[in-house]
Every structure is written in C-alpha cells, then in structure tokens.
Design a protein around this motif. Structure first.
Motif, mmCIF file in Angstrom:
data_model
loop_
_atom_site.group_PDB
_atom_site.id
_atom_site.type_symbol
_atom_site.label_atom_id
_atom_site.label_comp_id
_atom_site.label_asym_id
_atom_site.label_seq_id
_atom_site.Cartn_x
_atom_site.Cartn_y
_atom_site.Cartn_z
ATOM 1 N N LEU A 232 15.219 -4.193 -12.441
ATOM 2 C CA LEU A 232 14.034 -3.414 -12.088
ATOM 3 C C LEU A 232 14.246 -2.817 -10.707
ATOM 4 N N ILE A 233 13.882 -1.553 -10.549
ATOM 5 C CA ILE A 233 13.900 -0.895 -9.244
ATOM 6 C C ILE A 233 12.473 -0.526 -8.897
ATOM 7 N N VAL A 234 12.047 -0.927 -7.710
ATOM 8 C CA VAL A 234 10.686 -0.662 -7.240
ATOM 9 C C VAL A 234 10.779 0.058 -5.907
ATOM 10 N N SER A 235 9.963 1.062 -5.726
ATOM 11 C CA SER A 235 9.931 1.784 -4.466
ATOM 12 C C SER A 235 9.301 0.920 -3.378
ATOM 13 N N ALA A 236 10.011 0.741 -2.298
ATOM 14 C CA ALA A 236 9.489 -0.025 -1.166
ATOM 15 C C ALA A 236 8.518 0.803 -0.339
ATOM 16 N N ASP A 237 8.341 2.057 -0.706
ATOM 17 C CA ASP A 237 7.350 2.888 -0.021
ATOM 18 C C ASP A 237 5.933 2.553 -0.466
ATOM 19 N N LEU A 238 5.825 1.857 -1.589
ATOM 20 C CA LEU A 238 4.502 1.479 -2.088
ATOM 21 C C LEU A 238 3.906 0.375 -1.226
ATOM 22 N N PRO A 239 2.595 0.258 -1.226
ATOM 23 C CA PRO A 239 1.978 -0.888 -0.547
ATOM 24 C C PRO A 239 2.480 -2.192 -1.189
ATOM 25 N N LEU A 240 2.565 -3.238 -0.390
ATOM 26 C CA LEU A 240 3.106 -4.505 -0.851
ATOM 27 C C LEU A 240 2.430 -4.992 -2.128
ATOM 28 N N GLU A 241 1.128 -4.833 -2.221
ATOM 29 C CA GLU A 241 0.396 -5.289 -3.408
ATOM 30 C C GLU A 241 0.899 -4.589 -4.665
ATOM 31 N N GLN A 242 1.189 -3.294 -4.561
ATOM 32 C CA GLN A 242 1.686 -2.550 -5.716
ATOM 33 C C GLN A 242 3.114 -2.966 -6.071
#
Length: 141
Positions: free
Chosen positions: A117-127
């Motif tokens: 899984l790749i998640v954008s670290a630009d998102l808020p931590l909760e997201q």
C-alpha cells in the motif's frame, strides 16, 4: 535506531545521525542481526501483529520476511514526494543531501514498487491511519 542513538549519546532527532547509525550497524553486524534486534526490542511473541516503522532497505524487508516465516509481511510506503520539505523541515539543499544517503536510495527507488500500500504523507495523520486501517480490514489483505 532512536533507542540505539540515545544509548550512544547521539542525537535521536537527527536524520543524518540515524541514517549513519543504521548504515554502520548493518555494515558491522549484518541485516539478520539488525532485524533480530528490532524484533527482540519489540518483545514480539508471534501472537499479535508486529509493526516496524522505518524500513529503509529492500534487503531489510527481505530479511524480515525470512525471519517472520509464515507471518504475513506488508509494507506500507508513505509517499513524501510532495511534502517532504514541510514534513521534515528540510530546505532543497538539505533534502537533496539527505536523499543521497545510502539509507534513502531504496526508499526512493525500490521500496515503493514492493509496497502493499502507498499512502500520501501529505494527508492529515488521521487520514493516513484511516487508509491503512481500511486496507488492513479489506478481504484482500
């Protein structure tokens, strides 16, 4: 790495210190030793999930897979491409220098391709957490 940096009276908040220490430990003791130390410090009994933060080398990921045997190993990659300067307070010169370190090469070039899984670290931590939990709860995991 942070615990080891503290034990050696080094700055545990310095990215460069942690990079150098990790590279030194791998060179001195090897991947197996380092992975065994991480697992031992977690006091993992094999009954619960184990989360290891900061895997920075394909060879370490492969070693963990070997050591953990029949346990499922998933790599979640936090993509910092758009926000690394903000998230780590690095100017362009510092970022470029940090990315040239051997500990960053797999993070940039190889680990994203091996990620479950790749998640954008630009998102808020909760997201970020929500996306990871949703993925882990999905039937494909």
């Amino acid at each position: 790495m942070r615990s080891e940096a503290i034990a050696r009276l080094l700055d545990p908040d310095s990215r460069e210190v942690l990079q150098d220490l990790g590279a030194q430990l791998i060179q001195e003791h090897g991947n197996t030793w380092l992975c065994e130390q991480v697992i031992a410090r977690a006091k993992w009994d094999g009954a619960k999930p184990l989360i290891i933060d900061g895997v920075r080398h394909v060879s370490i990921l492969d070693e963990l897979r070997g050591l953990l045997g029949s346990h499922q190993v998933l790599l979640v990659h936090l993509d910092l491409r758009d926000g690394v300067e903000r998230s780590r307070d690095l100017d362009q010169i510092s970022r470029s220098s940090a990315e040239q370190h051997s500990t960053e090469q797999d993070v940039i070039k190889s680990l994203p391709q091996r990620a479950s899984l790749i998640v954008s670290a630009d998102l808020p931590l909760e997201q970020v957490v929500d996306q990871i939990v949703e993925y882990l709860d999905s039937p494909l995991t």
